[in-house]
Design a protein around this motif. Structure first.
Motif, mmCIF file in Angstrom:
data_model
loop_
_atom_site.group_PDB
_atom_site.id
_atom_site.type_symbol
_atom_site.label_atom_id
_atom_site.label_comp_id
_atom_site.label_asym_id
_atom_site.label_seq_id
_atom_site.Cartn_x
_atom_site.Cartn_y
_atom_site.Cartn_z
ATOM 1 N N ARG A 35 0.837 -1.207 0.000
ATOM 2 C CA ARG A 35 0.000 0.000 0.000
ATOM 3 C C ARG A 35 0.870 1.254 0.000
ATOM 4 O O ARG A 35 2.053 1.192 0.326
ATOM 5 C CB ARG A 35 -0.938 -0.006 1.214
ATOM 6 C CG ARG A 35 -1.946 -1.152 1.165
ATOM 7 C CD ARG A 35 -3.107 -0.930 2.088
ATOM 8 N NE ARG A 35 -4.192 -1.857 1.792
ATOM 9 C CZ ARG A 35 -5.437 -1.706 2.165
ATOM 10 N NH1 ARG A 35 -5.785 -0.632 2.879
ATOM 11 N NH2 ARG A 35 -6.367 -2.589 1.856
ATOM 12 N N PRO A 36 0.285 2.397 -0.342
ATOM 13 C CA PRO A 36 1.074 3.638 -0.374
ATOM 14 C C PRO A 36 1.616 4.012 0.996
ATOM 15 O O PRO A 36 1.129 3.538 2.032
ATOM 16 C CB PRO A 36 0.045 4.686 -0.860
ATOM 17 C CG PRO A 36 -1.027 3.902 -1.537
ATOM 18 C CD PRO A 36 -1.099 2.597 -0.817
ATOM 19 N N ALA A 37 2.617 4.865 0.998
ATOM 20 C CA ALA A 37 3.189 5.344 2.251
ATOM 21 C C ALA A 37 2.116 6.020 3.091
ATOM 22 O O ALA A 37 1.197 6.662 2.572
ATOM 23 C CB ALA A 37 4.328 6.312 1.975
ATOM 24 N N LYS A 38 2.256 5.888 4.395
ATOM 25 C CA LYS A 38 1.268 6.406 5.345
ATOM 26 C C LYS A 38 1.598 7.846 5.736
ATOM 27 O O LYS A 38 2.773 8.213 5.864
ATOM 28 C CB LYS A 38 1.276 5.507 6.581
ATOM 29 C CG LYS A 38 0.294 5.870 7.668
ATOM 30 C CD LYS A 38 0.341 4.812 8.771
ATOM 31 C CE LYS A 38 -0.657 5.118 9.862
ATOM 32 N NZ LYS A 38 -0.683 4.021 10.876
ATOM 33 N N ASP A 39 0.568 8.644 5.929
ATOM 34 C CA ASP A 39 0.743 9.994 6.460
ATOM 35 C C ASP A 39 0.987 9.868 7.962
ATOM 36 O O ASP A 39 0.095 9.479 8.719
ATOM 37 C CB ASP A 39 -0.511 10.825 6.193
ATOM 38 C CG ASP A 39 -0.397 12.245 6.717
ATOM 39 O OD1 ASP A 39 0.671 12.607 7.268
ATOM 40 O OD2 ASP A 39 -1.389 13.002 6.598
#
Length: 221
Positions: free
Chosen positions: A197-201
């Protein structure tokens, strides 16, 4: 990012921190609905529509993390289902050298997880990480998750540590905020708890891309 000369204890989350969260994401988002749909003879879409609100309703509580709770709620053997897809359990890169570096430098490496003991046992069996840690702590033993302010007092009774000289690495922002409120001085989030999954904020927290970013010195404290 951190000053190792000011750290004695490293507290580490398991899922999403030491281990790739992809296993848990797939298990709860796809596999449990699939098996629930089969049991109830409904579509996977219907199963997700029923299950997701029930999951979100208890997020951040002990029920959310409890295999026995979900077994009763869904009439499924959750521990057995996890074994069916345990080939997806994976350790994040550089975790083992990092843990060995922490311990080799004279510091303590302590796993502190909200995962149920059955899940913890399965993952330790698959990864063999227990041998690279000084202590394993499961929040179910305290009856409260890491998000709860009193959790840290309970942990202190089990694993004595100086909050001012402790580093916590966790992919959960609520957990990091709870630890910060308790007074843990060194806090790091994880940019990619789930590699699929995309990088987390990570909002206000510093974060690591990989454990290679923070390898400890080995010259001692």
């Amino acid at each position: 990012m951190i000053d190792w000369s000011r750290i004695d204890t490293v507290l580490l989350d398991m899922d999403g921190t030491l281990l790739d969260l992809n296993f848990d994401t797939y298990f709860w988002v796809e596999y449990v609905p699939k098996r629930f749909a089969e049991k109830k003879s409904i579509s996977i879409k219907q199963a997700k529509a029923e299950l997701y609100p029930r999951m979100h309703a208890v997020e951040g509580t002990m029920d959310w993390y409890c295999i026995d709770y979900w077994g009763r709620e869904l009439d499924l053997d959750i521990a057995l289902l996890k074994q069916e897809v345990d080939h997806l359990i994976a350790v994040h890169p550089y975790v083992t050298p990092f843990l060995d570096g922490v311990r080799g430098s004279g510091r303590r490496a302590v796993l502190v997880t909200n995962a149920h003991m059955k899940s913890l046992e399965l993952k330790m069996e698959k990864t063999r990480l227990a041998g690279h840690l000084d202590h394993l702590v499961c929040s179910h033993d305290f009856g409260m998750p890491k998000e709860h302010p009193q959790f840290w007092d309970q942990l202190q009774s089990r694993e004595s540590f100086d909050p001012a000289r402790t580093l916590l690495i966790d992919d959960s922002l609520p957990v990091l905020r709870s630890a910060r409120e308790y007074g843990i001085n060194w806090l790091l989030a994880v940019h990619k708890p789930d590699t699929r999954r995309p990088a987390k904020d990570v909002e206000e927290f510093d974060a690591i891309e990989s454990f290679r970013d923070i390898m400890p010195d080995t010259a001692g404290i």
